[in-house]
Design an enzyme around this catalytic site. Structure first.
Site, PDB file in Angstrom:
ATOM      1  N   LYS A   1       0.814  -1.235   0.000  1.00 13.38           N
ATOM      2  CA  LYS A   1       0.000   0.000   0.000  1.00 13.38           C
ATOM      3  C   LYS A   1       0.843   1.278   0.000  1.00 13.38           C
ATOM      4  O   LYS A   1       0.487   2.259  -0.642  1.00 13.38           O
ATOM      5  CB  LYS A   1      -0.958   0.008   1.195  1.00 13.38           C
ATOM      6  CG  LYS A   1      -2.081  -1.012   1.067  1.00 13.38           C
ATOM      7  CD  LYS A   1      -3.070  -0.886   2.215  1.00 13.38           C
ATOM      8  CE  LYS A   1      -4.097  -2.000   2.150  1.00 13.38           C
ATOM      9  NZ  LYS A   1      -5.086  -1.923   3.227  1.00 13.38           N
TER      10      LYS A   1
ATOM     11  N   ASP B   1     -10.013   2.622   2.441  1.00  5.42           N
ATOM     12  CA  ASP B   1     -10.064   2.033   3.788  1.00  5.42           C
ATOM     13  C   ASP B   1     -10.587   3.064   4.796  1.00  5.42           C
ATOM     14  O   ASP B   1     -11.285   2.710   5.754  1.00  5.42           O
ATOM     15  CB  ASP B   1      -8.658   1.593   4.245  1.00  5.42           C
ATOM     16  CG  ASP B   1      -8.210   0.286   3.591  1.00  5.42           C
ATOM     17  OD1 ASP B   1      -9.068  -0.513   3.201  1.00  5.42           O
ATOM     18  OD2 ASP B   1      -6.984   0.086   3.479  1.00  5.42           O
TER      19      ASP B   1
END
Ligand code: NAP
Length: 266
Positions: free
Chosen positions: A47, A83
């Site tokens: 990420k 997220d």
């Protein structure tokens, strides 16, 4: 979950998992500029690297320093972090919890913790305390995020923060099936007051040891499946421009988690 959504909306796309070594990521991101790709989701441990490999980043991706969703726009790659919104949406819609003004304790200092710290700060949490096994890692994360009301605690100060908490978030992999400590609790459940909401980001199994202990004590709980579904729904909307069939996605994700549990139990 994504393929169920593509089928439901008759959107002509397909989702599949691709495993990459870190050194393969730059070449893979170059391929993603080809028109046959809508984009990708990115997960552990890529990420942060993805945030460097895209051409532009959304505000959330910029603030978290992590990208979990990439959208191809022409030949440009745009990095998003769904997220953060997924974490908050689950908290608000599935647990009915408004983080404004709360004292939150977040366990963990990895990618998941990053997203929930940014989300909680955005949502107006009054105080956020980070507790992590590697205290130095938590201190570096807190310094990097530079958010108001965010501190690190360990030992007695961590316990004191838990005793006053309105919200406990487990953003460690403790309790995750197949993870480093599947049967452990990330903290003694007796540290929490009876009103505290226990939010475990781990979604496999659906009832983690932490959630089981909290349920036994009668504390309100929220598992990680809702966040998983909402971050995926936002990614679907970014790729397709369509409204995500959230309930269809939730059913597909729940069935997958259930199936994976049965496989590993047998
Ligand atoms: P990560 O970057 O690898 O971070 C792992 C974290 O867990 C670190 O804080 C690490 O502490 C801690 N940890 C690992 N083993 C431990 C142990 N035995 N005792 C105490 N702490 C331990 O992983 P991540 O991406 O943040 O993911 C963390 C969890 O969140 C995973 O279970 C993942 O599935 C879940 N997650 C859920 C969603 C969702 O949508 N529901 C989204 C993202 C992640 P150290 O720093 O001390 O090593």
């Amino acid at each position: 979950m994504q393929n169920a959504a593509f089928l439901e909306t008759r959107f002509p796309a397909w989702y599949e998992a691709i495993e990459l070594e870190a050194e393969e990521a730059p070449a893979f991101f170059a391929l993603l500029r080809e028109p046959r790709w809508l984009g990708v989701n990115v997960t552990i441990p890529h990420k942060e690297a993805a945030a460097r490999l895209v051409d532009r980043r959304s505000r959330d991706a910029e603030r978290a320093g992590a990208v979990n969703t990439v959208v191809r726009e022409g030949s440009e790659l745009v990095g998003h972090n769904t997220d953060i919104s997924g974490f908050l949406r689950a908290l608000r819609e599935d647990a009915g919890f408004d983080p404004a003004g709360c004292l939150a304790v977040v366990l963990g200092a990895g990618g998941a913790a990053r997203a929930c710290l940014v989300g909680l700060a955005d949502a107006g949490a009054q105080r956020i305390v980070v507790v992590n096994r590697d205290v130095g890692r938590a201190e570096r994360l807190v310094a990097e995020l530079a958010l108001d009301n965010l501190t690190v605690a360990s030992g007695d100060r961590a316990q004191a923060a838990c005793r006053a908490a309105d919200l406990l978030v487990n953003a460690t992999s403790v309790g995750m099936r197949g993870g480093p400590a599947p049967d452990d609790l990330p903290l003694p459940i007796g540290w929490l007051p009876a009103r505290a909401l226990v939010y475990d980001l781990v979604y496999r199994p659906t009832e983690t040891p932490l959630l089981r202990a909290a349920n036994t004590r009668g504390l309100p709980t929220l598992g990680g499946l809702a966040m998983l579904v909402y971050q995926g729904a936002s990614a679907f909307e970014l790729w397709t421009g369509l409204a995500a069939p959230v309930e269809r996605m939730r059913a597909a994700a729940a069935a997958q988690v259930e199936e994976a549990s049965e496989c590993s139990d047998s």
